[in-house]
Design a protein around this motif. Structure first.
Motif, PDB file in Angstrom:
ATOM      1  N   LEU A  25      54.695  36.010  24.103  1.00  0.00           N
ATOM      2  CA  LEU A  25      54.220  36.567  22.839  1.00  0.00           C
ATOM      3  C   LEU A  25      52.697  36.643  22.888  1.00  0.00           C
ATOM      4  O   LEU A  25      52.052  35.800  23.518  1.00  0.00           O
ATOM      5  CB  LEU A  25      54.659  35.696  21.652  1.00  0.00           C
ATOM      6  CG  LEU A  25      56.165  35.527  21.417  1.00  0.00           C
ATOM      7  CD1 LEU A  25      56.408  34.604  20.231  1.00  0.00           C
ATOM      8  CD2 LEU A  25      56.849  36.869  21.204  1.00  0.00           C
ATOM      9  N   THR A  26      52.139  37.625  22.216  1.00  0.00           N
ATOM     10  CA  THR A  26      50.685  37.775  22.193  1.00  0.00           C
ATOM     11  C   THR A  26      50.215  38.101  20.776  1.00  0.00           C
ATOM     12  O   THR A  26      51.027  38.391  19.881  1.00  0.00           O
ATOM     13  CB  THR A  26      50.224  38.900  23.144  1.00  0.00           C
ATOM     14  OG1 THR A  26      50.837  40.141  22.735  1.00  0.00           O
ATOM     15  CG2 THR A  26      50.603  38.592  24.575  1.00  0.00           C
ATOM     16  N   GLY A  27      48.907  38.046  20.598  1.00  0.00           N
ATOM     17  CA  GLY A  27      48.319  38.454  19.325  1.00  0.00           C
ATOM     18  C   GLY A  27      48.859  37.692  18.134  1.00  0.00           C
ATOM     19  O   GLY A  27      49.096  36.481  18.195  1.00  0.00           O
ATOM     20  N   GLN A  28      49.066  38.393  17.027  1.00  0.00           N
ATOM     21  CA  GLN A  28      49.499  37.757  15.785  1.00  0.00           C
ATOM     22  C   GLN A  28      50.901  37.175  15.890  1.00  0.00           C
ATOM     23  O   GLN A  28      51.213  36.166  15.243  1.00  0.00           O
ATOM     24  CB  GLN A  28      49.441  38.766  14.633  1.00  0.00           C
ATOM     25  CG  GLN A  28      49.545  38.131  13.247  1.00  0.00           C
ATOM     26  CD  GLN A  28      48.467  37.096  12.985  1.00  0.00           C
ATOM     27  OE1 GLN A  28      47.296  37.329  13.278  1.00  0.00           O
ATOM     28  NE2 GLN A  28      48.857  35.944  12.446  1.00  0.00           N
ATOM     29  N   LYS A  29      51.770  37.791  16.703  1.00  0.00           N
ATOM     30  CA  LYS A  29      53.123  37.241  16.875  1.00  0.00           C
ATOM     31  C   LYS A  29      53.060  35.842  17.484  1.00  0.00           C
ATOM     32  O   LYS A  29      53.820  34.944  17.097  1.00  0.00           O
ATOM     33  CB  LYS A  29      53.969  38.168  17.753  1.00  0.00           C
ATOM     34  CG  LYS A  29      54.378  39.456  17.069  1.00  0.00           C
ATOM     35  CD  LYS A  29      55.311  40.267  17.956  1.00  0.00           C
ATOM     36  CE  LYS A  29      55.774  41.545  17.250  1.00  0.00           C
ATOM     37  NZ  LYS A  29      56.688  42.347  18.105  1.00  0.00           N
ATOM     38  N   LEU A  30      52.160  35.661  18.442  1.00  0.00           N
ATOM     39  CA  LEU A  30      51.996  34.341  19.053  1.00  0.00           C
ATOM     40  C   LEU A  30      51.443  33.350  18.031  1.00  0.00           C
ATOM     41  O   LEU A  30      51.957  32.225  17.917  1.00  0.00           O
ATOM     42  CB  LEU A  30      51.049  34.443  20.258  1.00  0.00           C
ATOM     43  CG  LEU A  30      50.658  33.128  20.932  1.00  0.00           C
ATOM     44  CD1 LEU A  30      51.890  32.390  21.450  1.00  0.00           C
ATOM     45  CD2 LEU A  30      49.675  33.388  22.071  1.00  0.00           C
ATOM     46  N   ILE A  31      50.420  33.762  17.294  1.00  0.00           N
ATOM     47  CA  ILE A  31      49.819  32.894  16.279  1.00  0.00           C
ATOM     48  C   ILE A  31      50.861  32.469  15.250  1.00  0.00           C
ATOM     49  O   ILE A  31      50.984  31.291  14.895  1.00  0.00           O
ATOM     50  CB  ILE A  31      48.648  33.608  15.570  1.00  0.00           C
ATOM     51  CG1 ILE A  31      47.501  33.875  16.556  1.00  0.00           C
ATOM     52  CG2 ILE A  31      48.151  32.785  14.379  1.00  0.00           C
ATOM     53  CD1 ILE A  31      46.844  32.641  17.093  1.00  0.00           C
ATOM     54  N   ASP A  32      51.628  33.424  14.761  1.00  0.00           N
ATOM     55  CA  ASP A  32      52.637  33.130  13.735  1.00  0.00           C
ATOM     56  C   ASP A  32      53.705  32.179  14.261  1.00  0.00           C
ATOM     57  O   ASP A  32      54.176  31.289  13.534  1.00  0.00           O
ATOM     58  CB  ASP A  32      53.295  34.426  13.246  1.00  0.00           C
ATOM     59  CG  ASP A  32      52.340  35.292  12.434  1.00  0.00           C
ATOM     60  OD1 ASP A  32      51.301  34.769  11.996  1.00  0.00           O
ATOM     61  OD2 ASP A  32      52.633  36.497  12.271  1.00  0.00           O
ATOM     62  N   SER A  33      54.105  32.349  15.508  1.00  0.00           N
ATOM     63  CA  SER A  33      55.141  31.491  16.088  1.00  0.00           C
ATOM     64  C   SER A  33      54.641  30.057  16.243  1.00  0.00           C
ATOM     65  O   SER A  33      55.349  29.102  15.908  1.00  0.00           O
ATOM     66  CB  SER A  33      55.585  32.046  17.438  1.00  0.00           C
ATOM     67  OG  SER A  33      56.667  31.299  17.945  1.00  0.00           O
ATOM     68  N   LEU A  34      53.414  29.912  16.747  1.00  0.00           N
ATOM     69  CA  LEU A  34      52.838  28.573  16.889  1.00  0.00           C
ATOM     70  C   LEU A  34      52.667  27.908  15.525  1.00  0.00           C
ATOM     71  O   LEU A  34      52.914  26.703  15.365  1.00  0.00           O
ATOM     72  CB  LEU A  34      51.486  28.661  17.602  1.00  0.00           C
ATOM     73  CG  LEU A  34      51.507  29.188  19.044  1.00  0.00           C
ATOM     74  CD1 LEU A  34      50.096  29.279  19.588  1.00  0.00           C
ATOM     75  CD2 LEU A  34      52.370  28.304  19.943  1.00  0.00           C
ATOM     76  N   LYS A  35      52.259  28.689  14.576  1.00  0.00           N
ATOM     77  CA  LYS A  35      52.072  28.167  13.211  1.00  0.00           C
ATOM     78  C   LYS A  35      53.400  27.669  12.636  1.00  0.00           C
ATOM     79  O   LYS A  35      53.458  26.638  11.956  1.00  0.00           O
ATOM     80  CB  LYS A  35      51.486  29.267  12.328  1.00  0.00           C
ATOM     81  CG  LYS A  35      51.059  28.805  10.943  1.00  0.00           C
ATOM     82  CD  LYS A  35      50.426  29.954  10.159  1.00  0.00           C
ATOM     83  CE  LYS A  35      49.139  30.407  10.813  1.00  0.00           C
ATOM     84  NZ  LYS A  35      48.449  31.446   9.996  1.00  0.00           N
ATOM     85  N   GLU A  36      54.477  28.407  12.912  1.00  0.00           N
ATOM     86  CA  GLU A  36      55.790  28.022  12.401  1.00  0.00           C
ATOM     87  C   GLU A  36      56.301  26.745  13.062  1.00  0.00           C
ATOM     88  O   GLU A  36      56.897  25.879  12.395  1.00  0.00           O
ATOM     89  CB  GLU A  36      56.784  29.167  12.626  1.00  0.00           C
ATOM     90  CG  GLU A  36      58.184  28.905  12.092  1.00  0.00           C
ATOM     91  CD  GLU A  36      58.243  28.777  10.576  1.00  0.00           C
ATOM     92  OE1 GLU A  36      59.313  28.385  10.068  1.00  0.00           O
ATOM     93  OE2 GLU A  36      57.238  29.072   9.898  1.00  0.00           O
TER      94      GLU A  36
END
Length: 297
Positions: A129-140
């Motif tokens: 995953l990259t970009g915002q998708k990666l950020i959102d996944s880590l945040k979750e």
């Protein structure tokens, strides 16, 4: 007449006695007030200047000073010791760890963990995953109470293990992404391939020294579910449970990557069987003694 004179004499005596009592009480109260004021004055001086020699003040002032002194820092240190003992207290513990994600199937994995109220440690990358998708996944992952720690940014062994600087650059890149997503910087991590990976042999000693100097702690494993060696279904479950049961404390390696949905399917049975054996599940932290294939003094 004589009777009246006798009454007058008794009355004068009684009056004099009352006067004496009043005067005596006043003198006593005045002396007490002066003594008390002296103690309070001494105490105020001590509050302003803590360096006053306590041998030069009255015993009453010393007692007042001792009664109002703040406690030392010792209790805080004792609490820290207790907290460390709590993390390493006796008991059967399995630390579930998931490498290489996140991936689009990570939410399903998180749902299984939620169902059993089990927390895990995710050693993450940016390879799927990259970009915002990666950020959102880590945040979750972080929001659901799990630990998010660095595995590698690229997971390209030839690149990251080409030199110590290359490894540290890759590490920091992933650490910055985790910080952007969670607001946290974790000092635990896992080397790609483990601390004894053949790709790192030519820089291993210098690399281990470098991460140690930065206060970073790496965690290998002592149990593995075999998912990257073709294990699925009951064989994967049996391998994970058996290897996790060899010792009272196990760090179980699993993967959160494409094509390994078998891990998600097997996870409920792994958790249930280990719980029946008396194991509980915890997340890794700097207070947990690491398992390390390679280390330096």
């Amino acid at each position: 007449m004589r009777h009246k004179n006798k009454i007058k004499r008794h009355f004068r005596k009684l009056l004099m006695l009352v006067v004496v009592l009043i005067l005596g009480t006043g003198i006593y109260l005045n002396c007490f007030a002066k003594t008390n004021n002296k103690v309070e004055d001494e105490f105020r001086v001590l509050e302003v200047n803590k360096k006053v020699d306590t041998n030069q003040i009255s015993s009453e002032a010393q007692a007042l000073l001792q009664a109002t002194e703040k406690p030392t820092e010792a209790p805080k240190k004792e609490m820290e010791k207790v907290e460390k003992v709590e993390q390493e207290k006796s008991g059967k513990v399995v630390y579930l760890t998931f490498d290489d994600g996140p991936y689009k199937s990570t939410p399903e994995l998180l749902d299984v963990l939620d169902k059993y109220n089990v927390k895990a440690t995710f050693f993450v990358t940016a390879q799927f995953l990259t970009g915002q998708k990666l950020i959102d996944s880590l945040k979750e992952i972080d929001r659901r109470g799990h630990v998010v720690a660095v595995h590698t940014f690229s997971h390209r062994y030839n690149e990251i293990y080409s030199s110590v600087d290359s490894y540290l650059e890759d590490y920091e890149k992933m650490a910055d992404i985790i910080f952007e997503a969670t607001g946290k910087r974790n000092n635990i991590f896992r080397f790609p391939g483990g601390s004894n990976a053949g790709y790192s042999s030519h820089i291993r000693e210098d690399l281990l020294s470098a991460v140690k100097s930065k206060g970073l702690v790496y965690y290998d494993w002592n149990a593995y579910d075999g998912d990257c060696d073709g294990f699925t279904g009951e064989k994967l479950i049996e391998k994970a449970v058996t290897e996790s049961s060899y010792k009272d404390k196990s760090i179980l390696l699993m993967h959160d990557i494409p094509g390994k949905e078998a891990v998600i399917d097997a996870l409920p049975s792994i958790i249930e069987q280990l719980q029946k054996k008396g194991y509980e599940f915890r997340t890794l932290s700097k207070l947990v003694k690491p398992i390390q294939f390679e280390s330096i003094d």
